[in-house]
Design an enzyme around this catalytic site. Structure first.
Site, PDB file in Angstrom:
ATOM      1  N   SER A  79       0.800  -1.229   0.000  1.00 35.69           N
ATOM      2  CA  SER A  79       0.000   0.000   0.000  1.00 35.69           C
ATOM      3  C   SER A  79       0.832   1.278   0.000  1.00 35.69           C
ATOM      4  O   SER A  79       0.314   2.356  -0.268  1.00 35.69           O
ATOM      5  CB  SER A  79      -0.938   0.010   1.216  1.00 35.69           C
ATOM      6  OG  SER A  79      -0.201   0.138   2.412  1.00 35.69           O
ATOM      7  N   LYS A 123       1.091   4.463   6.798  1.00 29.71           N
ATOM      8  CA  LYS A 123       0.451   5.281   5.767  1.00 29.71           C
ATOM      9  C   LYS A 123       1.102   6.661   5.729  1.00 29.71           C
ATOM     10  O   LYS A 123       1.939   7.009   6.553  1.00 29.71           O
ATOM     11  CB  LYS A 123      -1.064   5.431   6.037  1.00 29.71           C
ATOM     12  CG  LYS A 123      -1.839   4.129   6.149  1.00 29.71           C
ATOM     13  CD  LYS A 123      -1.861   3.335   4.856  1.00 29.71           C
ATOM     14  CE  LYS A 123      -2.596   2.002   5.045  1.00 29.71           C
ATOM     15  NZ  LYS A 123      -2.543   1.159   3.834  1.00 29.71           N
TER      16      LYS A 123
END
Length: 217
Positions: A79, A123
């Site tokens: 991701s 993230k």
């Protein structure tokens, strides 16, 4: 009647034995005295205390540095590509957010909804309290400006989710997304949503993987 006469050889032997015993007692006494531990001087005691304090300081400093900057985690998904790849090992700064507030662009480590048993997630921090954020036409906007971080333009986003409409973040609300946004579960999804500052574990600052060795940003 004959008179008893002492044997000179026997007398000399007795005298020799007496002198030997006295010499042994004096030697033992002297050894006992010399083997006694002499009292330590104030300088010696001070030197020992300083040495002990220095050793303790080194141990504490090493523990502090490892705890604050040496925590290692492994990236478990794609991701965050191309910035971080699955399998990369990175170092986490766990001290930084006790000193300053999280900043847009930081690579943050957190647990979803603060769950202590949840797996660490990594993230990109996109927006902070007071920011207005939304996705329009496949592009991410923060405070009405297209968001870009390095080589990642955050355009061509296929799923807007919670950001389909303008959202202003409240106090202690943070929004995160993956650099590989079309293959990332992040604040656009209800399962992650907006984060609070207490959810953050720290900030990634270095990639120790051989293929991507160097500062992470």
């Amino acid at each position: 009647m004959s008179r008893f006469r002492p044997d000179p050889g026997h007398m000399n032997k007795n005298i020799f034995l007496q002198k030997s015993e006295e010499s042994t007692r004096r030697t033992t006494k002297n050894l006992s005295f010399s083997q006694r531990r002499r009292p330590r001087s104030k300088e010696e005691i001070k030197a020992r205390l300083i040495w002990t304090a220095q050793i303790c300081s080194v141990i504490f400093l090493a523990f502090f540095l490892v705890f604050s900057f040496g925590r290692t985690i492994t990236i478990s998904s794609s991701s965050m590509e191309p910035t971080l790849r699955a399998g990369d090992r990175v170092l986490v700064n766990r001290l930084v957010y006790h000193i300053r507030k999280p900043r847009a662009g930081d690579l943050v480590v957190f647990r979803p909804s603060g769950r202590q048993n949840a797996q660490y997630m990594v993230k990109r921090l996109i927006a902070r309290p007071g920011d207005t954020v939304y996705i329009s036409g496949g592009r991410l906007y923060v405070n009405n400006s297209a968001f870009r971080q390095g080589t990642v333009s955050f355009s061509g986003i296929g799923y807007a989710g919670n950001l389909a409409e303008k959202t202003q973040l409240g106090d202690d609300q943070y929004l995160v997304m993956g650099d590989n946004f079309n293959n990332s579960e992040d604040s656009r999804y209800a399962s992650i949503g907006l984060l609070s500052r207490r959810d953050f574990v720290g900030k990634i600052w270095f990639d120790v993987s051989l293929s991507h060795f160097g500062p992470a940003s």
